[in-house]
Design a protein around this motif. Structure first.
Motif, PDB file in Angstrom:
ATOM      1  N   THR A  41       0.849  -1.185   0.000  1.00  0.00           N
ATOM      2  CA  THR A  41       0.000   0.000   0.000  1.00  0.00           C
ATOM      3  C   THR A  41       0.892   1.245   0.000  1.00  0.00           C
ATOM      4  N   ASP A  42       0.309   2.402  -0.301  1.00  0.00           N
ATOM      5  CA  ASP A  42       1.073   3.654  -0.309  1.00  0.00           C
ATOM      6  C   ASP A  42       1.777   3.885   1.026  1.00  0.00           C
ATOM      7  N   GLY A  43       1.006   3.815   2.107  1.00  0.00           N
ATOM      8  CA  GLY A  43       1.562   4.101   3.425  1.00  0.00           C
ATOM      9  C   GLY A  43       2.627   3.106   3.843  1.00  0.00           C
ATOM     10  N   ASN A  44       2.380   1.826   3.591  1.00  0.00           N
ATOM     11  CA  ASN A  44       3.339   0.801   3.964  1.00  0.00           C
ATOM     12  C   ASN A  44       4.632   0.945   3.168  1.00  0.00           C
ATOM     13  N   LEU A  45       4.509   1.147   1.864  1.00  0.00           N
ATOM     14  CA  LEU A  45       5.694   1.306   1.023  1.00  0.00           C
ATOM     15  C   LEU A  45       6.469   2.553   1.419  1.00  0.00           C
ATOM     16  N   GLY A  46       5.760   3.661   1.648  1.00  0.00           N
ATOM     17  CA  GLY A  46       6.420   4.897   2.057  1.00  0.00           C
ATOM     18  C   GLY A  46       7.192   4.732   3.354  1.00  0.00           C
TER      19      GLY A  46
END
Length: 72
Positions: A41-46
């Motif tokens: 997900t965006d947050g996890n990858l970030g």
């Protein structure tokens, strides 16, 4: 044998580093492409990119708060 580095041996971070390592040293990878490759997900990858950046394993051309992210 040396101890495993918890930073790189976390599965998602290992996927990130493998994807980046497959590129020429001067190339980058768009955040959206890296997201698709890893399935994160965006947050996890970030969060994982930030963790790698803090350990000087990768660097970003733009801050992670910017819309277009390109880790290198």
């Amino acid at each position: 044998m040396a101890e495993l580095d918890d930073i790189i041996h976390q599965p998602l971070r290992l996927k990130i580093m493998a994807a980046l390592n497959a590129l020429p040293a001067t190339a980058g990878l768009e955040f959206s492409r890296l997201k698709k490759l890893t399935g994160a997900t965006d947050g996890n990858l970030g969060a994982h990119i930030e963790r790698c950046r803090r350990r000087a394993m990768s660097r970003s051309r733009r801050p992670l708060s910017a819309r277009s992210r390109r880790p290198r």
